[in-house]
Design an enzyme around this catalytic site. Structure first.
Site, short mmCIF file in Angstrom:
data_model
loop_
_atom_site.label_atom_id
_atom_site.label_comp_id
_atom_site.label_asym_id
_atom_site.label_seq_id
_atom_site.Cartn_x
_atom_site.Cartn_y
_atom_site.Cartn_z
N ASN A 143 -1.83 0.04 6.65
CA ASN A 143 -1.41 -0.95 7.38
C ASN A 143 -0.58 -1.81 6.11
O ASN A 143 -0.46 -3.02 6.43
CB ASN A 143 -2.51 -1.92 7.89
CG ASN A 143 -3.69 -2.16 6.78
OD1 ASN A 143 -3.53 -1.81 5.55
ND2 ASN A 143 -4.71 -2.84 7.27
N LYS A 158 0.83 -1.28 0.04
CA LYS A 158 -0.06 -0.03 -0.03
C LYS A 158 0.71 1.16 -0.09
O LYS A 158 1.97 1.11 0.33
CB LYS A 158 -0.97 -0.09 1.26
CG LYS A 158 -1.79 -1.30 1.21
CD LYS A 158 -2.84 -1.17 2.39
CE LYS A 158 -3.78 -2.29 2.16
NZ LYS A 158 -5.04 -2.14 3.57
N TYR A 172 -12.52 -1.58 -3.78
CA TYR A 172 -13.14 -1.74 -2.31
C TYR A 172 -14.48 -1.55 -2.22
O TYR A 172 -15.26 -1.43 -1.08
CB TYR A 172 -12.28 -0.67 -1.37
CG TYR A 172 -11.01 -1.21 -0.93
CD1 TYR A 172 -11.02 -2.09 -0.26
CD2 TYR A 172 -9.88 -0.45 -1.39
CE1 TYR A 172 -9.50 -2.51 0.08
CE2 TYR A 172 -8.52 -0.53 -0.98
CZ TYR A 172 -8.51 -1.73 -0.17
OH TYR A 172 -7.15 -2.21 0.23
N HIS A 215 -2.25 -5.34 1.36
CA HIS A 215 -3.45 -5.95 1.40
C HIS A 215 -3.18 -7.55 1.32
O HIS A 215 -2.19 -7.82 0.68
CB HIS A 215 -4.12 -5.42 0.08
CG HIS A 215 -5.44 -6.29 -0.17
ND1 HIS A 215 -6.64 -5.86 0.27
CD2 HIS A 215 -5.84 -7.26 -1.07
CE1 HIS A 215 -7.40 -6.78 -0.20
NE2 HIS A 215 -6.97 -7.50 -0.89
#
Ligand code: ADP
Ligand code: MG
Length: 139
Positions: free
Chosen positions: A114, A11, A51, A117
């Site tokens: 974070n 990410k 998403y 994915h």
């Protein structure tokens, strides 16, 4: 039908922090073969499509803004039990809860940013891989 492939993206936070190499090394040392890989960028719209499943969740707009804020590195990965083993390698969504030594424990900065994915099912791994790569881009 079970497959031996999963889909990941490094990410924007992890790309920006210079962690492409370290994360890719961990992925390969955990026994995953890289079947497809590139550096690219999502727009707000294409992030929204990727998403779509989260469109009703309160963090959806922020997530799409964040995911289109910089370069990403999508990959298709191959290994026995790929989906489950990769979720173990990355750790929990919130890095505060991610087990020690997992990718999110080492590289994530927040529940949103974070680092990586990881597909949550064989079905979604196929859908997500096809979102970024054509058949001829897979090795
Ligand atoms: P995972 O990536 O672990 O499968 P989800 O599918 O639930 O997690 O969420 C997709 C992504 O949305 C997460 O990886 C994270 O970037 C972001 N996200 C999830 N929950 C939150 C939250 N509570 N607040 C902000 N962002 C979130
Ligand atoms: Mg998920």
């Amino acid at each position: 039908m079970a497959t031996n492939r999963t889909f990941t993206m490094i990410k924007p936070d992890a790309v920006e922090a210079g962690n492409i190499g370290a994360i890719t090394k961990m992925i390969q040392e955990a026994g995953f073969r890289i079947v497809a890989m590139k550096m690219t960028k999502l727009s707000q719209e294409t992030a929204g499509q990727f998403y779509e499943v989260h469109s009703e969740r309160p963090f959806y707009n922020d997530l799409c803004t964040y995911m289109s804020s910089g370069a990403i590195v999508p990959m298709i990965l191959e290994k026995d039990n790929a989906v489950e083993d990769f979720r173990t390698l990355i750790g929990a969504t919130n890095p505060a809860d991610a087990a020690e030594g997992t990718i999110r424990n080492l590289f994530a900065t927040s529940i949103e940013a974070n680092a990586v994915h990881g597909s949550d099912s064989d079905e979604n791994a196929t859908i997500e891989g096809s979102f970024f790569f054509s058949e001829t881009e897979r090795y």
